[in-house]
Design a protein around this motif. Structure first.
Motif, PDB file in Angstrom:
ATOM      1  N   ALA A 140       1.214  -1.045  -0.309  1.00 41.81           N
ATOM      2  CA  ALA A 140       0.059  -0.296   0.291  1.00 41.81           C
ATOM      3  C   ALA A 140       0.645   1.005   0.166  1.00 41.81           C
ATOM      4  O   ALA A 140       0.538   1.799  -0.197  1.00 41.81           O
ATOM      5  N   GLY A 141       1.834   0.845   0.749  1.00 43.86           N
ATOM      6  CA  GLY A 141       2.737   2.891   0.978  1.00 43.86           C
ATOM      7  C   GLY A 141       3.864   2.270  -0.533  1.00 43.86           C
ATOM      8  O   GLY A 141       4.079   3.497  -0.343  1.00 43.86           O
ATOM      9  N   ARG A 142       4.242   2.204  -1.657  1.00 42.30           N
ATOM     10  CA  ARG A 142       4.137   2.272  -2.427  1.00 42.30           C
ATOM     11  C   ARG A 142       3.553   2.130  -3.895  1.00 42.30           C
ATOM     12  O   ARG A 142       4.321   2.855  -4.573  1.00 42.30           O
ATOM     13  N   ALA A 143       2.509   2.257  -3.921  1.00 40.35           N
ATOM     14  CA  ALA A 143       1.669   2.349  -4.969  1.00 40.35           C
ATOM     15  C   ALA A 143       0.078   3.717  -4.169  1.00 40.35           C
ATOM     16  O   ALA A 143       0.284   4.341  -3.327  1.00 40.35           O
ATOM     17  N   GLU A 144       0.332   4.728  -5.477  1.00 38.99           N
ATOM     18  CA  GLU A 144      -1.037   5.694  -5.353  1.00 38.99           C
ATOM     19  C   GLU A 144      -2.405   4.782  -5.443  1.00 38.99           C
ATOM     20  O   GLU A 144      -3.068   4.384  -6.778  1.00 38.99           O
ATOM     21  N   VAL A 145      -3.296   5.822  -5.042  1.00 35.21           N
ATOM     22  CA  VAL A 145      -4.993   5.243  -4.569  1.00 35.21           C
ATOM     23  C   VAL A 145      -5.700   6.445  -5.447  1.00 35.21           C
ATOM     24  O   VAL A 145      -5.525   7.637  -4.223  1.00 35.21           O
ATOM     25  N   VAL A 146      -6.190   6.388  -5.616  1.00 30.72           N
ATOM     26  CA  VAL A 146      -7.050   7.589  -6.736  1.00 30.72           C
ATOM     27  C   VAL A 146      -8.492   7.099  -6.247  1.00 30.72           C
ATOM     28  O   VAL A 146      -8.706   5.746  -7.196  1.00 30.72           O
ATOM     29  N   ARG A 147      -9.538   7.441  -6.043  1.00 29.50           N
ATOM     30  CA  ARG A 147     -11.254   6.848  -6.011  1.00 29.50           C
ATOM     31  C   ARG A 147     -12.049   7.590  -6.801  1.00 29.50           C
ATOM     32  O   ARG A 147     -11.870   8.275  -7.714  1.00 29.50           O
ATOM     33  N   GLY A 148     -12.263   6.385  -6.949  1.00 33.09           N
ATOM     34  CA  GLY A 148     -13.491   6.734  -8.981  1.00 33.09           C
ATOM     35  C   GLY A 148     -14.479   5.085  -9.041  1.00 33.09           C
ATOM     36  O   GLY A 148     -14.062   4.261  -8.623  1.00 33.09           O
ATOM     37  N   ASP A 149     -14.386   4.784 -10.448  1.00 34.43           N
ATOM     38  CA  ASP A 149     -14.924   3.872 -11.003  1.00 34.43           C
ATOM     39  C   ASP A 149     -14.877   4.359 -12.466  1.00 34.43           C
ATOM     40  O   ASP A 149     -15.398   4.912 -13.190  1.00 34.43           O
ATOM     41  N   VAL A 150     -14.629   2.976 -12.884  1.00 32.58           N
ATOM     42  CA  VAL A 150     -14.523   2.811 -14.468  1.00 32.58           C
ATOM     43  C   VAL A 150     -15.687   3.127 -15.329  1.00 32.58           C
ATOM     44  O   VAL A 150     -15.574   4.076 -16.482  1.00 32.58           O
ATOM     45  N   THR A 151     -17.364   3.750 -15.065  1.00 26.15           N
ATOM     46  CA  THR A 151     -18.377   3.846 -15.290  1.00 26.15           C
ATOM     47  C   THR A 151     -18.108   5.558 -15.439  1.00 26.15           C
ATOM     48  O   THR A 151     -19.488   6.026 -16.145  1.00 26.15           O
ATOM     49  N   ASP A 152     -17.728   6.122 -14.654  1.00 24.96           N
ATOM     50  CA  ASP A 152     -17.231   7.402 -14.265  1.00 24.96           C
ATOM     51  C   ASP A 152     -16.394   7.991 -15.185  1.00 24.96           C
ATOM     52  O   ASP A 152     -15.502   8.214 -15.054  1.00 24.96           O
ATOM     53  N   ALA A 153     -16.905   9.108 -16.014  1.00 21.71           N
ATOM     54  CA  ALA A 153     -15.463   9.622 -17.417  1.00 21.71           C
ATOM     55  C   ALA A 153     -15.168  10.542 -16.535  1.00 21.71           C
ATOM     56  O   ALA A 153     -13.115  10.000 -17.094  1.00 21.71           O
ATOM     57  N   ASP A 154     -15.535  11.239 -15.370  1.00 22.56           N
ATOM     58  CA  ASP A 154     -14.092  11.805 -14.798  1.00 22.56           C
ATOM     59  C   ASP A 154     -13.157  11.534 -13.827  1.00 22.56           C
ATOM     60  O   ASP A 154     -11.816  12.296 -14.065  1.00 22.56           O
ATOM     61  N   SER A 155     -13.924  10.326 -13.330  1.00 24.20           N
ATOM     62  CA  SER A 155     -12.706   9.828 -12.520  1.00 24.20           C
ATOM     63  C   SER A 155     -11.764   9.258 -13.017  1.00 24.20           C
ATOM     64  O   SER A 155     -10.797   9.186 -12.936  1.00 24.20           O
ATOM     65  N   VAL A 156     -11.778   8.413 -14.451  1.00 29.90           N
ATOM     66  CA  VAL A 156     -10.992   7.720 -15.235  1.00 29.90           C
ATOM     67  C   VAL A 156     -10.393   8.809 -15.885  1.00 29.90           C
ATOM     68  O   VAL A 156      -9.151   9.111 -16.121  1.00 29.90           O
ATOM     69  N   ALA A 157     -10.596  10.384 -16.027  1.00 29.76           N
ATOM     70  CA  ALA A 157      -9.224  11.380 -16.989  1.00 29.76           C
ATOM     71  C   ALA A 157      -8.983  11.591 -15.470  1.00 29.76           C
ATOM     72  O   ALA A 157      -7.654  11.069 -16.143  1.00 29.76           O
ATOM     73  N   ARG A 158      -9.471  11.742 -14.478  1.00 30.94           N
ATOM     74  CA  ARG A 158      -8.117  12.066 -13.684  1.00 30.94           C
ATOM     75  C   ARG A 158      -7.661  11.100 -13.097  1.00 30.94           C
ATOM     76  O   ARG A 158      -6.174  11.309 -13.665  1.00 30.94           O
ATOM     77  N   ALA A 159      -7.502   9.996 -13.136  1.00 27.58           N
ATOM     78  CA  ALA A 159      -6.416   8.738 -13.079  1.00 27.58           C
ATOM     79  C   ALA A 159      -5.783   8.864 -14.427  1.00 27.58           C
ATOM     80  O   ALA A 159      -4.893   7.737 -13.978  1.00 27.58           O
TER      81      ALA A 159
END
Length: 520
Positions: A62-81
């Motif tokens: 967990a400390g070695r990876a970045e985690v972003v909150r979102g969902d693949v059906t939400d275009a805005d969160s996918v774009a940010r990711a």
């Protein structure tokens, strides 16, 4: 969908090494949760898109990876990711979520493809299903049809795409493998659907992960689908027979009958296994299709190391390795972390990993935790097991009659225990001084058993004794054993918890012995 939008928000780690930045969707799922550490170990930087980032916080990586909150059906969160991403892994699907999963998969794949193209992602990598050659798409099962459609959508994105097509993935936690495990473990005689004669080319999860990691560095001009599989082509019946051999179960009698339709088959699977019907039905419908690799071109870009790909028997041995080593796995006790892709993860579904029966007791103790711990560490030998002495004596004698160790071994030290000590017909597997004693049964049993005893302090500052008996059955005999002794648990384990609590409460306190101490 396996992820659902929850709005913006993120947590971040170190991001891994200096290699390509990889976005992994489905990191809380079966394959995704195993892929992330493999990518990190290969020197890639990793960002995970997760609906619930807190589900990933206890992973060792967990400390070695970045985690972003979102969902693949939400275009805005996918774009940010997607920002700054070189390789995007698409490892989510709507199977098991109810409703029209094909429509959900289609919408999510289009969103992902469009956002990847807009962000300038260098490559998309997708793990799909192996489809039978020569079968029109309209005749495929909904599960395989949807997997194939998602692959086409991603390939048409304009972003170079690797589509890996696998059949049954062999590893603890894989839905297909868990169906195989439960059916074989629980039914010595099976009246089965005709699809048990269908030929399948299974693949070990570690070989799937090797292909996924290797796909990150494919040349930009490569954009196509690849079949991936192990060296063995087997029927489902063959897999059940060979699973029984590897698991050291008696040979299974399998009687295929033609009248069990896929719908009836899924109900039959639901009766025998804990795999949810929403997952079992599409999987059993897919089993009517022969799924054998038509090519092996993946080796041109991801050459296999010596000994790979793994054969079916070796893949099953790895999937059962934790049981063979008699270790309580992470999803059972959170006592350790998985050491290989075949091992269970805390995020695996509750029905993964085979049956595990538990008897759990907890009591508030009128004594300090150190007094309770002295009773726990002093258990067994001359001190006995604090409940129904006749039952323990009879169990010990029965164990001796069948060639077991019985109760004669006693204990090495009357007051102290250490890892590896024998303790009557138990072995000390783990000890955290003042807090936890875990014993592994060495009596003759049709399965594996553990007994855990904890000395804890609750939120109100009170001393709490917690006790868990765990049993992992081996075949039908193990199932029958658990349920035959279950009616006696209230007497044996319930009495044990109560008497340990009473013994701790009656133990001399420091002030009772003329020394200063709390409460004096």
């Amino acid at each position: 969908m396996s992820q659902a939008a929850e709005g913006p928000g993120r947590t971040s780690g170190e991001g891994g090494g200096a290699g390509p930045r990889c976005l992994v969707t489905g990191a809380t799922g079966y394959v995704g949760g195993r892929l992330v550490p493999e990518l990190l170990d290969a020197g890639h930087r990793v960002r995970c898109l997760a609906r619930s980032p807190h589900k990933l916080r206890d992973h060792p990586w967990a400390g070695r990876a970045e985690v972003v909150r979102g969902d693949v059906t939400d275009a805005d969160s996918v774009a940010r990711a997607m920002q700054g991403v070189d390789v995007a892994y698409y490892l989510v699907h709507a199977l098991g979520t109810g409703g029209d999963f094909e429509a959900t998969d289609r919408r999510a794949a289009r969103t992902f493809a469009e956002r990847a193209a807009a962000a300038g992602v260098r490559r998309i990598v997708y793990l799909g299903g192996l489809t039978p050659s020569g079968v029109p798409e309209g005749e495929l099962s909904p599960h395989l049809r949807s997997r194939a459609e998602v692959g086409r959508i991603l390939l048409a994105s304009g972003v170079p795409t690797t589509v890996l097509r696998a059949a049954v993935v062999i590893g603890s936690g894989s839905a297909s493998f868990e169906m195989l495990r439960y059916l074989t473990e629980r039914l010595p005689v099976m009246v089965t659907p005709s699809w048990v004669r269908t030929r399948i080319q299974p693949v070990a999860v570690r070989d799937v992960l090797r292909a996924l990691v290797g796909s990150a560095t494919m040349p930009d001009e490569v954009s196509r689908a690849f079949d991936i599989g192990g060296p063995d082509v087997l029927t489902y019946r063959d897999m059940m027979v060979r699973y029984a051999e590897v698991a050291e179960l008696p040979r299974r009698l399998i009687l295929p009958v033609p009248m069990l339709s896929p719908g009836l088959s899924s109900h039959w699977v639901g009766l025998v296994t804990p795999v949810p019907a929403a997952i079992a039905r599409p999987l059993t419908e897919s089993l009517r299709h022969e799924v054998v690799c038509g090519e092996n071109d993946i080796v041109r870009y991801v050459p296999p190391p010596p000994g790979c790909p793994l054969g079916f028997d070796d893949a099953v041995r790895l999937a059962l390795r934790r049981v063979r080593e008699a270790r309580v796995t992470t999803r059972w006790s959170s006592a350790s972390v998985p050491g290989a892709p075949s091992d269970p993860l805390p995020t695996d579904p509750d029905w993964a990993g085979g049956s595990l029966y538990t008897d759990h007791r907890a009591l508030i103790v009128d004594a300090p935790p150190e007094a309770l711990w002295r009773v726990i560490e002093g258990i067994g030998g001359d001190n006995g097991w604090y409940s129904f002495p006749l039952a323990w004596a009879v169990r010990g004698r029965l164990d001796r009659l069948v060639g077991g160790v019985g109760l004669r071994r006693g204990r090495r030290d009357a007051a102290r225990l250490r890892v590896g000590d024998s303790l009557d017909f138990w072995r000390v597997e783990e000890i955290v001084p003042g807090r936890l004693l875990r014993l592994r049964a060495e009596m003759r049993l049709p399965g594996l058993a553990w007994l855990e005893m904890y000395a804890e302090t609750d939120d109100a500052g009170r001393t709490r004794y917690r006790q868990r008996a765990l049993f992992h059955p081996h075949g039908l005999a193990g199932q029958a054993y658990w349920w035959s002794v279950w009616p006696f648990h209230a007497v044996v384990f319930g009495g044990m918890a109560r008497n340990i609590a009473r013994a701790a409460a009656r133990a001399p306190r420091p002030c009772d012995q003329g020394r200063d101490g709390p409460g004096c």
